[in-house]
Design a protein around this motif. Structure first.
Motif, short mmCIF file in Angstrom:
data_model
loop_
_atom_site.label_atom_id
_atom_site.label_comp_id
_atom_site.label_asym_id
_atom_site.label_seq_id
_atom_site.Cartn_x
_atom_site.Cartn_y
_atom_site.Cartn_z
N THR B 20 -1.84 -10.99 -0.15
CA THR B 20 -2.46 -9.90 -0.92
C THR B 20 -3.46 -10.45 -1.93
N ARG B 21 -3.30 -11.71 -2.30
CA ARG B 21 -4.31 -12.30 -3.19
C ARG B 21 -5.46 -12.93 -2.39
N LEU B 22 -5.10 -13.49 -1.25
CA LEU B 22 -6.12 -14.20 -0.47
C LEU B 22 -7.13 -13.23 0.17
N PHE B 23 -6.62 -12.14 0.71
CA PHE B 23 -7.48 -11.20 1.43
C PHE B 23 -7.80 -10.00 0.56
N GLU B 24 -9.08 -9.60 0.53
CA GLU B 24 -9.42 -8.31 -0.06
C GLU B 24 -8.76 -7.20 0.76
N PRO B 25 -8.48 -6.05 0.16
CA PRO B 25 -7.98 -4.92 0.94
C PRO B 25 -8.89 -4.64 2.14
N SER B 26 -8.25 -4.43 3.29
CA SER B 26 -8.99 -4.12 4.52
C SER B 26 -9.95 -5.21 4.95
N ASP B 27 -9.70 -6.45 4.57
CA ASP B 27 -10.45 -7.59 5.15
C ASP B 27 -10.06 -7.63 6.63
N LEU B 28 -10.96 -7.12 7.46
CA LEU B 28 -10.54 -6.85 8.85
C LEU B 28 -10.20 -8.13 9.62
N VAL B 29 -10.87 -9.23 9.29
CA VAL B 29 -10.55 -10.47 9.99
C VAL B 29 -9.16 -10.96 9.55
N THR B 124 -6.00 -1.42 9.12
CA THR B 124 -6.16 -1.50 7.66
C THR B 124 -4.89 -1.12 6.90
N GLU B 125 -3.77 -1.08 7.59
CA GLU B 125 -2.49 -0.86 6.90
C GLU B 125 -2.32 -1.96 5.85
N PRO B 126 -1.96 -1.60 4.61
CA PRO B 126 -1.82 -2.63 3.58
C PRO B 126 -0.84 -3.73 4.01
N LEU B 127 -1.08 -4.95 3.52
CA LEU B 127 -0.22 -6.07 3.86
C LEU B 127 1.11 -5.98 3.14
N ALA B 128 1.11 -5.25 2.00
CA ALA B 128 2.31 -5.10 1.18
C ALA B 128 1.95 -4.17 0.04
N LEU B 252 -12.53 2.06 -3.74
CA LEU B 252 -12.80 2.78 -2.49
C LEU B 252 -11.70 2.52 -1.47
N GLN B 253 -11.19 1.28 -1.40
CA GLN B 253 -10.12 0.99 -0.45
C GLN B 253 -8.81 1.64 -0.88
N ARG B 254 -8.59 1.70 -2.17
CA ARG B 254 -7.39 2.35 -2.69
C ARG B 254 -7.28 3.79 -2.17
N ASN B 255 -8.45 4.44 -2.03
CA ASN B 255 -8.45 5.84 -1.59
C ASN B 255 -7.81 6.04 -0.22
N ARG B 256 -7.91 5.02 0.64
CA ARG B 256 -7.32 5.19 1.98
C ARG B 256 -5.80 5.26 1.88
N ILE B 257 -5.24 4.58 0.88
CA ILE B 257 -3.78 4.61 0.72
C ILE B 257 -3.35 5.98 0.19
N ILE B 258 -4.10 6.51 -0.77
CA ILE B 258 -3.81 7.85 -1.29
C ILE B 258 -3.79 8.85 -0.13
N ALA B 259 -4.83 8.77 0.71
CA ALA B 259 -4.93 9.72 1.83
C ALA B 259 -3.80 9.53 2.83
N ALA B 260 -3.47 8.27 3.11
CA ALA B 260 -2.48 8.00 4.15
C ALA B 260 -1.07 8.40 3.74
N LEU B 261 -0.78 8.28 2.45
CA LEU B 261 0.58 8.59 1.98
C LEU B 261 0.88 10.09 1.97
N SER B 262 -0.16 10.94 2.03
CA SER B 262 0.01 12.38 1.78
C SER B 262 -0.17 13.22 3.02
N ALA B 263 0.53 14.34 3.04
CA ALA B 263 0.33 15.31 4.09
C ALA B 263 -0.99 16.04 3.88
N VAL B 264 -1.32 16.28 2.62
CA VAL B 264 -2.54 17.02 2.28
C VAL B 264 -3.24 16.31 1.13
N THR B 265 -4.55 16.19 1.22
CA THR B 265 -5.35 15.73 0.09
C THR B 265 -6.14 16.92 -0.45
#
Lengths: 406, 406
Positions: B20-29, B124-128, B252-265
């Protein structure tokens, strides 16, 4: 009737004038009778002067019975009784004379100026239109926008209606409404105001009021001055003859004409239950576009609009540009975005965004530090700094960098 | 690693903390590397301690090159350089100790309490997740509603947010937001207030703030008290480790977690360009429901909401009931209509409506006159009067009739 059994235009016109008094709007049995027997014979059959003619009798009768059964208007016999009660009131010549003395006219589907859009109503296409108008004919459907809403408009609704109507007329559209208090009145008034501002350039009818009662009087009385102005600078139309009361039933039927004449029906304010929703429903049924203006969730006068939006029965519209786009006006969808220009960092690559984020705002920092903070390779940082510098987002001194104030 | 080449839970946990420190959120590689090599081996490969292992080498390398090429993150070599800059900062044991001392924890996909909904993010599922929370685990996705919007909320937006959050928590939902000023803060605050009102009955987590930076400090500083309360009565979560700055990219990446955790945004207020629209976009991509709150067309703070509605990217929501319905809560679509009861004339036949329209309000009239005014047959008028009388819409005296005042 000539040798070939065809009726003259005058015979047809007189029959249609009479039928508008005999049949309530959308009397499905009566309207089916006109479609299958023609107006002159329909009038004779409806008033008991003639049977459904000769060889057609069985077919016509069957159609009418079906129309009646499906619609709840009853069979032909029941309908004849209904029509019979109004036979004694028929005086089409007198009605035509009344509208003529009011400076108005009478338009029938056989006329070239008959609005083609009304044919979309199918069996409920009006039998004719009584008109008080100064202008030449009707504008085409794709240039007409209906603006409808509550009688008890709020100042918000009044303001939005005024802006929409004014701007739409300036764009060359005709604003159609129902001549009632509230949103309707604001729509007509602003449309007239817009037209008076550039009378020389325009020439199109700015506004049309579709009335539920006869055109010999102005209803509601409080709108008399406004409706008089609409008659002289725009048009008043009705499908019922002079002397007819504006009943609740006729108000509801009137709404189908408002919807049919327009490319778009815009509901500005409407309560959860509102006649304006009825107009929107007609527009949906006719595959016309429907726009709803959003408002405060705390306003009961916007609840009907939000209901349309929620149910997918309307598109959200916030200004005349949105409405014109719904009407298919070219180019409006290319209107620039409403607020501000594109942010300067749009279009940057992921790496350059990371680098931009890593740049300090006040003090300058080293390239080495930037590689670690941004998590980027040295080549990426160096080339990225060049790009950010080029677009004015970064600045340097003695090989150290910071964000450039913009 | 045991005899079978499997890694222990502790090894995996420590590797994920480091990643989680080495990779930026959603570092696709980087994320692709974890998916294909597992977290422990991914960390070794990323830090150059190991090559992509043995026989898998070619396959892993190909996957990574594809992920990099498609995403713009560059190939494996380029990515290694990027990661290399942060190698010296890796101290996962220290990070885990920091979060522990803050009363928090560290949750990984291998844990049973890992939110299953995050798997919808795919690659892009979070690593932790780093967590500061008092409560037990996370609520299920169908019980979570995100409420997001502008930092510069209007009093209207603040009010609607407060109503929505309070009412949703009372209905048993968890309100998720981003911990920012404006709409976010109002959402968290009202959610906490609702929970304090019925602490005995509820027990569910009232609110979760998904942070863009490390949980060792509260950002923005002005929300420190609020975020401290969220941590103690709800939950703070982040995918970046303690000490990480909240950069624009991470927001901006944080927003994907907000959206994914919820039934409705739900977007309450948003300008034409707004981070909240980014969250809505993530929700759309995840096939989550998106609600937008309408507002004045004159408010720039509602322009983004109206844009979502107009583009069909959101459903119009005006209260907690609407939102709960979007979340699939049973029975809410059966909520009674918002305003008044059904009008008394609903359900009348066409003929009875015509008859009702024909009835005078003040003076009484004869049945004969009614047949003519209403255009109905005598039997229809007589039976109709009976029905209107029965439902209290008509009254009679000496065989004459009028409308009954209601």
């Amino acid at each position: 009737m000539n040798d070939k059994g065809e009726y003259s235009y005058q015979e047809i016109r007189l029959a249609r004038a009479a039928l508008t008094r005999l049949f309530e709007p959308s009397d499905l049995v009566g309207f089916a009778l006109v479609q299958h027997a023609g107006p002159v014979m329909a009038l004779r059959i409806a008033t008991g002067q003639d049977k459904a003619g000769g060889e057609d009798e069985g077919a016509v009768r069957e159609v009418l019975e079906q129309a009646g059964a499906a619609s709840g208007w009853g069979g032909l016999a029941e309908s004849r009784e209904r029509w019979g009660t109004r036979k004694k009131d028929l005086a089409p010549e007198r009605d035509l004379e009344v509208i003529r003395r009011l400076g108005g006219g009478f338009v029938i589907p056989e006329d070239t100026e008959w609005p083609a859009a009304l044919a979309d109503l199918g069996l409920t296409e009006p039998l004719a239109l009584w008109v008080r108008s100064a202008g030449p004919g009707f504008p085409q459907q794709h240039r007409c926008i209906s603006i409808v809403g509550s009688r008890d408009a709020t100042s918000y609704g009044a303001g939005v209606t005024g802006e929409l109507a004014y701007s739409l007329v300036q764009r060359g559209f005709t604003v159609i409404s129902g001549g009632a208090y509230g949103i309707d009145a604001h729509a007509h008034r602003s449309a007239l105001a817009a037209a008076s501002g550039f009378a020389e350039s325009g020439g199109h009818i700015p506004t049309i009021a579709v009335m539920a009662g006869g055109l010999d009087r102005f209803y509601p009385a409080g709108n008399e001055d406004l409706l008089r102005a609409v008659a002289s600078q725009g048009a008043l139309i009705a499908e019922v003859p002079p002397g007819s009361n504006p009943t609740r039933y006729r108000f509801l039927q009137r709404n189908r004409i408002i919807a049919a004449l327009s490319a778009v029906t815009v509901v500005v304010e409407a309560r959860w239950r509102s006649g304006a929703l009825n107009t929107a429903h007609h527009a949906n049924m006719l595959s016309r576009e429907v726009g709803a203006v959003p408002g405060s969730v705390h306003s009961a006068n916007s609840a009907g609009c939000h209901r349309l939006l929620r149910e997918g029965a309307a598109v959200c519209v916030t200004d005349a540009g949105d409405v014109a786009e719904l009407a298919g006006e070219m180019g409006t969808s290319l209107v620039p975005e409403a607020e501000g220009s594109r942010a300067m960092h749009d279009g940057l690559s992921v790496e350059d965004l990371l680098l931009l984020d890593a740049l300090p705002v006040v003090t300058f920092t080293t390239v080495d530090k930037l590689t670690s903070v941004a998590g980027l390779s040295l080549p990426s940082v160096l080339s990225g700094l060049g790009r950010l510098d080029a677009v004015g987002l970064a600045e340097s001194t003695s090989g150290t960098w910071r964000k450039k104030k913009t």
